[in-house]
Design an enzyme around this catalytic site. Structure first.
Site, mmCIF file in Angstrom:
data_model
loop_
_atom_site.group_PDB
_atom_site.id
_atom_site.type_symbol
_atom_site.label_atom_id
_atom_site.label_comp_id
_atom_site.label_asym_id
_atom_site.label_seq_id
_atom_site.Cartn_x
_atom_site.Cartn_y
_atom_site.Cartn_z
ATOM 1 N N LYS A 125 51.261 -79.080 18.285
ATOM 2 C CA LYS A 125 51.633 -78.442 19.543
ATOM 3 C C LYS A 125 51.101 -77.025 19.533
ATOM 4 O O LYS A 125 50.931 -76.423 18.477
ATOM 5 C CB LYS A 125 53.171 -78.392 19.679
ATOM 6 C CG LYS A 125 53.648 -78.266 21.101
ATOM 7 C CD LYS A 125 53.461 -79.558 21.864
ATOM 8 C CE LYS A 125 54.217 -79.619 23.142
ATOM 9 N NZ LYS A 125 54.427 -81.016 23.541
HETATM 10 N N1 GLU Z 1 52.615 -82.628 26.304
HETATM 11 C C1 GLU Z 1 52.870 -84.024 26.326
HETATM 12 C C2 GLU Z 1 53.987 -84.371 25.377
HETATM 13 O O1 GLU Z 1 54.794 -83.549 25.018
HETATM 14 C C3 GLU Z 1 51.607 -84.841 26.096
HETATM 15 C C4 GLU Z 1 50.939 -84.617 24.784
HETATM 16 C C5 GLU Z 1 49.590 -85.318 24.665
HETATM 17 O O2 GLU Z 1 49.238 -86.078 25.555
HETATM 18 O O3 GLU Z 1 48.915 -85.079 23.667
HETATM 19 O O4 GLU Z 1 54.157 -85.510 25.032
#
Ligand code: GLU
Length: 435
Positions: A125
């Site tokens: 993240k």
């Molecule tokens: N931000 C989204 C999540 O928390 C998608 C993450 C992604 O597609 O890599 O799942």
């Protein structure tokens, strides 16, 4: 035989269970669920220690030239929590509440989420501490590009693949893709997902998280013997996840009786006209002033007498302060970490069926995986194919978690953690520790 990571002198040093936990620290919230599942799995001490630490934590300063000629320096983080199952995968958020602890928790959640739905990805993240609503498009572009350049050493389709998250979107992903491509000197579409369809994005990606929420909510209703038609739903947060989930649940026959965003909530017992509300928000950027219903506070909305409560915004919405008053029968966690660990116990005692975040909102990363596969293959699927494959993965994963929950007599959250931790642990045992 799987590699035994046990060391003779290994002792698990668990945090004292009675010690004062900061209920709203997301990393502690993640860890206490992890500990519970690890205990039930009887995870060996070596692996327990490995999985409690992020693999890589990057913090950078992000200088940006503002439109007024001044320079501002923002702080950005990227955490690669675990890459044992494949490239790290996870979004980038721009928000004033971003902190290293939050990004670490979100990266761990991505690890468990990808494992719950069995994608060949690890978890990561990223976040930049900023208020994007106060920034111009030019400033946002410069911020995105400088942040991307700052974390470029770990980015790549085989190492770490970002995606949209809170306050970032397709346009931001296009800048990430372009910046990375300029650095490596050729176009690499698969370095990021959630891109515009015109440049290697996937059909259905924008709706995927909300669609996944709709699919698992229907599964939960079926499991509890409830009818989809007429089911009342309150949706907290009306961004990409909340608005799409509202539209799709409405189309399935549910009655959306309340919606909210940071400006407050709207309640209409006869059902909100969802398409109308979506059009309103598209034009005005918030629900502020939306009058087709009674205005109530966000807190009042959470405790409405509804069948389904769908928190779809940020962390720490359901806490020990309000969990006791929640009347919904099902909570579908569209957001990451909307329920604190301490509130889990209250919800369980009340018999509320919680579809945990790492399962409920996994539709987004599932279609991100489809996008990555399509980019790497250079062959693109129809929207029906994307949606059919998403439905298969979400329904199968719901069933996997439910089966485990029944088998171990635990709730859905603990079962989801058990499933994902055991999948990650298996790969660690097979790979061993490189010395
Ligand atoms: N931000 C989204 C999540 O928390 C998608 C993450 C992604 O597609 O890599 O799942």
């Amino acid at each position: 035989m799987a590699t035994d990571l046990r060391l003779p002198t290994d002792r698990i040093v668990r945090p004292d269970k009675d010690r004062f936990l900061n209920e709203e620290n997301p990393f502690e919230a993640m860890m206490s669920r992890f500990d519970k599942a690890a205990d039930l799995l009887d995870l060996e001490p070596g692996l327990y220690k490995v999985l409690r630490h992020p693999e890589k934590t990057i913090t950078i300063s992000v200088p940006v030239l503002l439109d007024n000629g001044e320079v501002e320096v923002y702080t950005g983080h990227r955490v690669l929590y675990n890459t044992s199952r494949g490239p790290a995968k996870g979004g980038i958020r721009f928000d004033m509440n971003v902190s290293l602890d939050e990004v670490k928790a979100l990266a761990a959640w991505m690890t468990w989420k990808c494992a719950v739905v069995n994608l060949p990805f690890g978890g990561s993240k990223g976040g930049v501490v900023c208020d994007p609503l106060k920034m111009s498009v030019g400033e946002l572009e410069r911020l995105t590009r400088r942040y991307t350049a700052g974390i470029i050493a770990t980015l790549g389709p085989d190492s770490d693949v970002p995606a949209p998250d809170v306050n970032t979107n397709e346009r931001v992903m296009a800048w990430v893709m372009d910046t990375y491509s300029m650095h490596v000197r050729h176009t690499v579409t698969a370095v990021v997902t959630g891109k515009p369809v015109e440049m290697g994005g996937s059909l259905g990606r924008r709706e995927a998280t909300g669609r996944g929420c709709m699919i698992v909510t229907k599964e939960a209703l079926a499991h509890l013997g409830m009818n989809v038609r007429g089911t009342t739903v309150a949706v907290q947060g009306f961004g990409n996840v909340g608005s799409v989930a509202s539209q799709l649940l409405h189309r399935e026959g549910c009655k959306i009786v309340a919606i909210s965003d940071r400006t407050g909530a709207v309640h209409n017992a006869n059902g909100i006209d969802v398409e109308d509300a979506v059009a309103y928000v598209k034009e005005r950027r918030s629900l502020d002033g939306y009058a087709k219903g009674e205005r109530i506070t966000n807190e009042e909305m959470l405790t409405l007498d509804v069948d389904v409560l769908l928190p779809a915004a940020l962390e720490n919405v359901i806490t020990t302060k309000n969990a006791g008053k929640i009347r919904a029968k099902i909570i579908c966690e569209g957001a990451n970490g909307p329920t604190t660990a301490a509130a889990d116990t209250v919800l369980e005692e009340k018999g509320i069926f919680v579809i945990p975040d790492i399962l409920a909102n996994a539709g987004g990363v599932t279609v991100s995986y489809f996008e990555w596969v399509q980019d790497r293959g250079g062959y693109f699927w129809t929207e029906d194919t994307v949606n059919d494959r998403l439905r298969d993965i979400m329904t199968r994963s719901f069933k996997d978690v439910l089966d485990l929950a029944r088998q171990h007599k635990v709730n859905m959250r603990t079962a989801a953690y058990m499933l994902s931790i055991s999948r990650v642990a298996t790969v660690h045992r097979l790979r061993g520790i490189y010395a």
